[in-house]
Motif scaffolding. Structure first.
Motif, PDB file in Angstrom:
ATOM      1  N   VAL A 175      39.953  52.162  39.659  1.00 20.44           N
ATOM      2  CA  VAL A 175      38.572  52.597  39.866  1.00 20.44           C
ATOM      3  C   VAL A 175      37.581  51.586  39.298  1.00 20.44           C
ATOM      4  CG1 VAL A 175      36.875  54.374  39.252  1.00 20.44           C
ATOM      5  CG2 VAL A 175      39.193  55.037  39.916  1.00 20.44           C
ATOM      6  N   THR A 176      37.872  51.063  38.109  1.00 17.02           N
ATOM      7  CA  THR A 176      36.913  50.184  37.419  1.00 17.02           C
ATOM      8  C   THR A 176      37.109  48.704  37.703  1.00 17.02           C
ATOM      9  OG1 THR A 176      38.317  49.918  35.453  1.00 17.02           O
ATOM     10  CG2 THR A 176      36.795  51.814  35.481  1.00 17.02           C
ATOM     11  N   GLU A 177      38.324  48.326  38.112  1.00 16.17           N
ATOM     12  CA  GLU A 177      38.694  46.924  38.300  1.00 16.17           C
ATOM     13  C   GLU A 177      38.494  46.088  37.029  1.00 16.17           C
ATOM     14  OE1 GLU A 177      37.275  45.127  41.987  1.00 16.17           O
ATOM     15  OE2 GLU A 177      39.174  45.839  42.799  1.00 16.17           O
ATOM     16  N   ARG A 178      38.670  46.725  35.879  1.00 15.69           N
ATOM     17  CA  ARG A 178      38.604  46.029  34.595  1.00 15.69           C
ATOM     18  C   ARG A 178      40.014  45.686  34.138  1.00 15.69           C
ATOM     19  NH1 ARG A 178      37.464  47.920  30.145  1.00 15.69           N
ATOM     20  NH2 ARG A 178      38.181  50.020  30.545  1.00 15.69           N
ATOM     21  N   VAL A 179      40.221  44.427  33.759  1.00 15.23           N
ATOM     22  CA  VAL A 179      41.537  44.017  33.273  1.00 15.23           C
ATOM     23  C   VAL A 179      41.889  44.756  31.985  1.00 15.23           C
ATOM     24  CG1 VAL A 179      40.819  42.007  31.906  1.00 15.23           C
ATOM     25  CG2 VAL A 179      43.068  42.026  32.982  1.00 15.23           C
ATOM     26  N   GLY A 180      40.886  45.171  31.231  1.00 13.83           N
ATOM     27  CA  GLY A 180      41.125  45.932  30.008  1.00 13.83           C
ATOM     28  C   GLY A 180      41.721  47.299  30.265  1.00 13.83           C
ATOM     29  N   ALA A 181      41.691  47.734  31.517  1.00 14.31           N
ATOM     30  CA  ALA A 181      42.252  49.033  31.874  1.00 14.31           C
ATOM     31  C   ALA A 181      43.686  48.908  32.397  1.00 14.31           C
ATOM     32  CB  ALA A 181      41.375  49.705  32.922  1.00 14.31           C
ATOM     33  N   THR A 182      44.209  47.709  32.351  1.00 12.08           N
ATOM     34  CA  THR A 182      45.574  47.463  32.810  1.00 12.08           C
ATOM     35  C   THR A 182      46.248  46.502  31.823  1.00 12.08           C
ATOM     36  OG1 THR A 182      46.934  46.785  34.708  1.00 12.08           O
ATOM     37  CG2 THR A 182      44.827  45.634  34.438  1.00 12.08           C
ATOM     38  N   VAL A 183      47.087  45.614  32.300  1.00 16.81           N
ATOM     39  CA  VAL A 183      47.775  44.642  31.454  1.00 16.81           C
ATOM     40  C   VAL A 183      47.450  43.249  31.965  1.00 16.81           C
ATOM     41  CG1 VAL A 183      50.027  43.770  30.749  1.00 16.81           C
ATOM     42  CG2 VAL A 183      49.672  46.214  30.928  1.00 16.81           C
ATOM     43  N   ASP A 184      47.004  42.400  31.078  1.00 21.10           N
ATOM     44  CA  ASP A 184      46.754  40.992  31.433  1.00 21.10           C
ATOM     45  C   ASP A 184      48.096  40.281  31.439  1.00 21.10           C
ATOM     46  OD1 ASP A 184      46.174  38.288  31.516  1.00 21.10           O
ATOM     47  OD2 ASP A 184      44.525  38.401  30.089  1.00 21.10           O
ATOM     48  N   TYR A 185      48.678  40.121  32.621  1.00 22.98           N
ATOM     49  CA  TYR A 185      50.029  39.570  32.702  1.00 22.98           C
ATOM     50  C   TYR A 185      50.106  38.120  32.269  1.00 22.98           C
ATOM     51  CZ  TYR A 185      48.089  39.117  37.447  1.00 22.98           C
ATOM     52  OH  TYR A 185      47.268  38.909  38.512  1.00 22.98           O
ATOM     53  N   THR A 186      48.996  37.388  32.325  1.00 24.00           N
ATOM     54  CA  THR A 186      48.985  36.019  31.794  1.00 24.00           C
ATOM     55  C   THR A 186      49.178  36.044  30.280  1.00 24.00           C
ATOM     56  OG1 THR A 186      47.514  35.321  33.573  1.00 24.00           O
ATOM     57  CG2 THR A 186      47.643  33.882  31.656  1.00 24.00           C
ATOM     58  N   ALA A 187      48.523  36.980  29.618  1.00 13.34           N
ATOM     59  CA  ALA A 187      48.671  37.125  28.164  1.00 13.34           C
ATOM     60  C   ALA A 187      50.087  37.566  27.804  1.00 13.34           C
ATOM     61  CB  ALA A 187      47.641  38.116  27.622  1.00 13.34           C
ATOM     62  N   VAL A 188      50.673  38.438  28.610  1.00  9.26           N
ATOM     63  CA  VAL A 188      52.052  38.876  28.368  1.00  9.26           C
ATOM     64  C   VAL A 188      53.003  37.681  28.462  1.00  9.26           C
ATOM     65  CG1 VAL A 188      53.960  40.282  29.245  1.00  9.26           C
ATOM     66  CG2 VAL A 188      51.647  41.242  29.155  1.00  9.26           C
ATOM     67  N   ALA A 189      52.860  36.877  29.511  1.00  4.69           N
ATOM     68  CA  ALA A 189      53.733  35.709  29.698  1.00  4.69           C
ATOM     69  C   ALA A 189      53.599  34.730  28.541  1.00  4.69           C
ATOM     70  CB  ALA A 189      53.419  35.024  31.019  1.00  4.69           C
ATOM     71  N   LYS A 190      52.375  34.506  28.082  1.00  5.61           N
ATOM     72  CA  LYS A 190      52.160  33.580  26.961  1.00  5.61           C
ATOM     73  C   LYS A 190      52.772  34.130  25.671  1.00  5.61           C
ATOM     74  CE  LYS A 190      48.750  30.952  24.311  1.00  5.61           C
ATOM     75  NZ  LYS A 190      49.777  30.639  23.357  1.00  5.61           N
TER      76      LYS A 190
END
Length: 120
Positions: free
Chosen positions: A44-59
């Motif tokens: 609904v919001t299209e905010r990355v803060g409402a999901t998982v930043d997969y780039t940050a996970v990979a790093k």
């Protein structure tokens, strides 16, 4: 509305293994990460803060694996799962697959897989 975010084969060059040569010579491994979480707010919001930043996970996974210099890929998989669940509270469960293709020369791949869920 549970969905799954997946990152396939994060390529990492690291020290891993039990043999003397493996303790000094880096190897290529791959890590698959799947993370289950509620997509409702993000959709609904299209905010990355409402999901998982997969780039940050990979790093974060790459940094952990390079720093730790694991002997066993089983330990690597467990600690990667713990990392995901501890740093991304929206994730309710994660599946980690660690690929070590050079482990068995006669095989196309060698891998371990763990599935971990957040404690209620």
């Amino acid at each position: 509305m549970i969905g799954t975010v997946e990152v396939e084969r994060i390529g990492i060059r690291c020290i891993v293994g039990i043999h003397p040569f493996e303790r000094v010579q880096e190897q290529d491994i791959g890590i698959d990460v799947a993370m289950d979480l509620d997509f409702a707010e993000a959709s609904v919001t299209e905010r990355v803060g409402a999901t998982v930043d997969y780039t940050a996970v990979a790093k974060a996974i790459t940094d952990l694996v390079v720093e730790r210099k694991y002997q066993l890929i089983e330990t690597m998989a467990e600690e990667c799962a713990r990392l995901v669940l501890s740093q991304w509270p929206r994730v309710v469960s994660t599946t980690i697959v660690v690929h070590k293709p050079a482990a068995v020369p006669e095989a196309a791949d060698t891998r371990v897989k763990v599935v971990r869920r957040r404690d209620p």
